[in-house]
Design an enzyme around this catalytic site. Structure first.
Site, mmCIF file in Angstrom:
data_model
loop_
_atom_site.group_PDB
_atom_site.id
_atom_site.type_symbol
_atom_site.label_atom_id
_atom_site.label_comp_id
_atom_site.label_asym_id
_atom_site.label_seq_id
_atom_site.Cartn_x
_atom_site.Cartn_y
_atom_site.Cartn_z
ATOM 1 C CE LYS A 171 -1.767 3.005 2.617
ATOM 2 N NZ LYS A 171 -1.933 4.106 1.669
ATOM 3 N N GLY A 224 6.614 6.007 8.008
ATOM 4 C CA GLY A 224 5.621 7.081 8.034
ATOM 5 C C GLY A 224 5.669 7.805 9.361
ATOM 6 C CD GLU A 246 13.678 3.685 9.989
ATOM 7 O OE1 GLU A 246 14.012 4.506 10.858
ATOM 8 O OE2 GLU A 246 14.055 2.502 9.994
ATOM 9 C CB CYS A 280 12.763 10.332 8.010
ATOM 10 S SG CYS A 280 13.347 9.093 6.900
ATOM 11 C CD GLN A 327 4.614 18.328 5.695
ATOM 12 O OE1 GLN A 327 4.100 17.249 5.957
ATOM 13 N NE2 GLN A 327 5.323 19.009 6.605
ATOM 14 C CD GLU A 379 9.870 14.027 11.195
ATOM 15 O OE1 GLU A 379 8.833 13.356 11.304
ATOM 16 O OE2 GLU A 379 10.925 13.586 10.710
HETATM 17 P P1 ADP Z 1 2.641 10.977 6.646
HETATM 18 O O1 ADP Z 1 2.423 12.032 7.669
HETATM 19 O O2 ADP Z 1 4.038 10.815 6.195
HETATM 20 O O3 ADP Z 1 1.640 10.965 5.540
HETATM 21 P P2 ADP Z 1 1.296 8.646 7.692
HETATM 22 O O4 ADP Z 1 1.740 7.790 8.826
HETATM 23 O O5 ADP Z 1 -0.010 9.314 7.777
HETATM 24 O O6 ADP Z 1 2.475 9.643 7.472
HETATM 25 O O7 ADP Z 1 1.297 7.820 6.340
HETATM 26 C C1 ADP Z 1 2.248 6.830 6.041
HETATM 27 C C2 ADP Z 1 1.541 5.651 5.402
HETATM 28 O O8 ADP Z 1 0.678 5.070 6.374
HETATM 29 C C3 ADP Z 1 0.651 6.041 4.222
HETATM 30 O O9 ADP Z 1 0.737 5.043 3.221
HETATM 31 C C4 ADP Z 1 -0.717 6.084 4.844
HETATM 32 O O10 ADP Z 1 -1.750 5.865 3.925
HETATM 33 C C5 ADP Z 1 -0.626 4.939 5.827
HETATM 34 N N1 ADP Z 1 -1.647 4.967 6.896
HETATM 35 C C6 ADP Z 1 -2.285 6.048 7.387
HETATM 36 N N2 ADP Z 1 -3.180 5.688 8.322
HETATM 37 C C7 ADP Z 1 -3.106 4.344 8.445
HETATM 38 C C8 ADP Z 1 -3.773 3.345 9.264
HETATM 39 N N3 ADP Z 1 -4.704 3.670 10.131
HETATM 40 N N4 ADP Z 1 -3.406 2.074 9.099
HETATM 41 C C9 ADP Z 1 -2.437 1.722 8.234
HETATM 42 N N5 ADP Z 1 -1.796 2.589 7.430
HETATM 43 C C10 ADP Z 1 -2.124 3.889 7.526
#
Ligand code: ADP
Length: 477
Positions: A171, A224, A246, A280, A327, A379
């Site tokens: 994903k 993320g 990470e 990061c 952002q 951050e």
């Molecule tokens: P960022 O602030 O870098 O967008 P996120 O943690 O929101 O960080 O996103 C990183 C990844 O995690 C993306 O692919 C996002 O779609 C996914 N993501 C966000 N929410 C969830 C969740 N509840 N469960 C699993 N994956 C998620």
């Protein structure tokens, strides 16, 4: 406009379409991409599970050939894919092409690793018995990636997962589906059997959450935010599955009185502002000793004046736009927080208008910051850095380590004594001497400590720790 679908069990499927918008020009739609629902996510997980047994037993030459072919195609298309990357994410074309080359090198590396799988044969403490230690695939690996490295991060998770015989539910981040779709297309055409690699573009809250909730995913690798990382951890403990996180950073870059000023300035500018500060490993705390502080700030300000912020694809652009409106708002909010906390803006701080509507922001340098301020602790993930003045090396090291994070830590110095001490005492997974905190090799371990990371390292040979499970077999002849 081409509609790019999800790949589930070897078929391209999808109905609901989401536009992929160029952050340098919001009128430019890069393409339309599928957004999966819960049923498609479940189908992808089931397909990966069904394919898992036979892929785990696939020949190493088959895996080698597919990874090798993928590396070759990525390299051959580096300009085109690099352009796609810059168009959807906003880093400059040179950075986009560089990242694409890196993805090719990662596939190349793991193509080689597939031919170098080894185990150990060890005599038992009981005479007449032999012990074999081997590595086996984990099974179904869930891969969840962020938007800031649209091709390199998918590559450094997909390549080792396949190399060691795992099947995948992948994903990518909603904002940058283009590069992910392209590498899945390449791998599919390179000959992966159906179900081995499933692409489910879609929302984190739906597709990502379905992956976290599934008992059929045996391991999840995530890059993320800290908040989502914690959800991955909690859900994975529930299912007793392996996980690797990470997350954030608040990386320090120390500049000592004895530093070569131009090395310090070039490393700091690169660390803090290149890729629009959206790495990061970016450095957002510049910790500078008294004797060089004023010269360093003057040289940084001069250097920042010469940087061109513009459309990522324009020749001559040094810094592209911020990735999206959310952002940009976060960056602007932190700039305001810094002002209110009493830090001074030595350069930048303003939004910029360019020929096309995009999310342009000046690189922003704060001075007179303290390590206690929110801009030094949280951050920001944008082109914003703060200079923190300290009296000597000992204070610099203490401030560098005084953070909840621990990904990368840098120092500019000509002193062997201080460089050596810093390498040993920086509380970070990666330490850089006279180099930017960002910018790492593809064949050595990547990862952090404290609040930045969890689980085994990524990349290089160390990736095997996450993507395999160890088996110890005893035989009496
Ligand atoms: P960022 O602030 O870098 O967008 P996120 O943690 O929101 O960080 O996103 C990183 C990844 O995690 C993306 O692919 C996002 O779609 C996914 N993501 C966000 N929410 C969830 C969740 N509840 N469960 C699993 N994956 C998620």
């Amino acid at each position: 406009m081409t509609f790019h679908k999800n790949l589930i069990d070897g078929e391209w499927i999808g109905e609901s379409k989401v536009p992929n918008i160029n952050p340098s020009d919001t009128n430019d739609v890069v393409g339309e991409y599928a957004s999966a629902g819960l049923e498609e996510a479940k189908a992808a997980i089931a397909a990966a599970k069904a394919a898992s047994h036979s892929w785990a037993r696939s020949g190493i030459l088959e895996r080698h050939a597919i990874l090798r072919k993928t590396a070759d195609e990525i390299m051959a298309r580096k300009e085109e894919l690099g352009r796609l990357l810059s168009r959807e994410e906003g880093k400059t074309l040179a950075e986009g092409i560089g990242e694409t080359i890196r993805a090719g090198q990662i596939f190349d590396f793991f193509a080689g690793e597939a031919l170098r799988l080894v185990g150990e044969i060890i005599p038992s403490v009981r005479p007449g018995i032999g012990v074999e230690i081997t590595r086996e695939p984990v099974g179904v690996v869930g891969i969840i990636t962020p938007w800031n490295f649209p091709i390199a991060i998918p590559a450094w998770k997909i390549a080792p997962a396949l190399c060691y015989g795992n099947t995948i539910v992948f994903k990518p981040a909603e904002l940058v589906p283009g590069c992910s779709w392209a590498i899945v297309d390449i791998l599919h055409r390179a000959g992966l059997p159906k179900g081995v690699l499933n692409l489910v573009m879609g929302k984190g809250s739906i597709v990502g959450q379905a992956m976290l909730d599934s008992p059929d995913i045996n391991a999840i690798t995530f890059t993320g935010s800290v908040g989502t990382g914690k959800r991955v951890a909690a859900a994975s403990i529930e299912h007793n599955r392996k996980f690797q996180l990470e997350m954030g950073g608040k990386n320090p870059f120390v500049v000592l009185d004895d530093a070569d000023l131009s090395v310090a300035v070039e490393s700091a500018v690169n660390s803090s502002f290149f890729s629009t500060g959206q790495r990061c490993t970016a450095s957002s705390r510049l910790i500078v000793t008294d004797g060089i502080h004023d010269k360093f700030v003057a040289a940084m300000t001069e250097r920042l004046k010469g940087l061109v912020v513009d459309d990522a694809l324009k020749p001559g652009t040094h810094i592209g736009p911020v990735v999206d409106a959310t952002q940009l708002k976060q960056d602007m909010d932190y700039i305001e927080i810094g002002r209110q906390e009493g830090a001074k803006i030595a350069f930048g701080g303003e939004r910029l208008d360019r020929e096309t509507p995009g999310f342009y922001l000046q690189p922003t340098l704060f001075t007179e910051a303290t390590n206690a301020m929110r801009i030094s602790r949280e951050e920001i993930f944008g082109p914003v850095a703060s200079v923190i003045r300290v009296k000597d090396y000992e204070e610099a090291l203490a401030v560098a380590n005084d953070t909840p994070f621990g990904l990368s830590s840098g120092i500019a110095t000509t002193s062997l004594k201080h460089a050596t001490h810093f390498k040993r005492n920086a509380e970070a997974g990666m330490v850089m001497v006279n180099l930017p905190t960002a910018g790492v090799d593809f064949h050595v371990p990547f990862g952090g400590r404290k609040g930045s990371s969890y689980g085994p390292r990524e990349q290089g040979k160390y990736a095997a720790e996450f993507y395999t499970v160890v088996k110890t077999a005893y035989t009496q002849a």
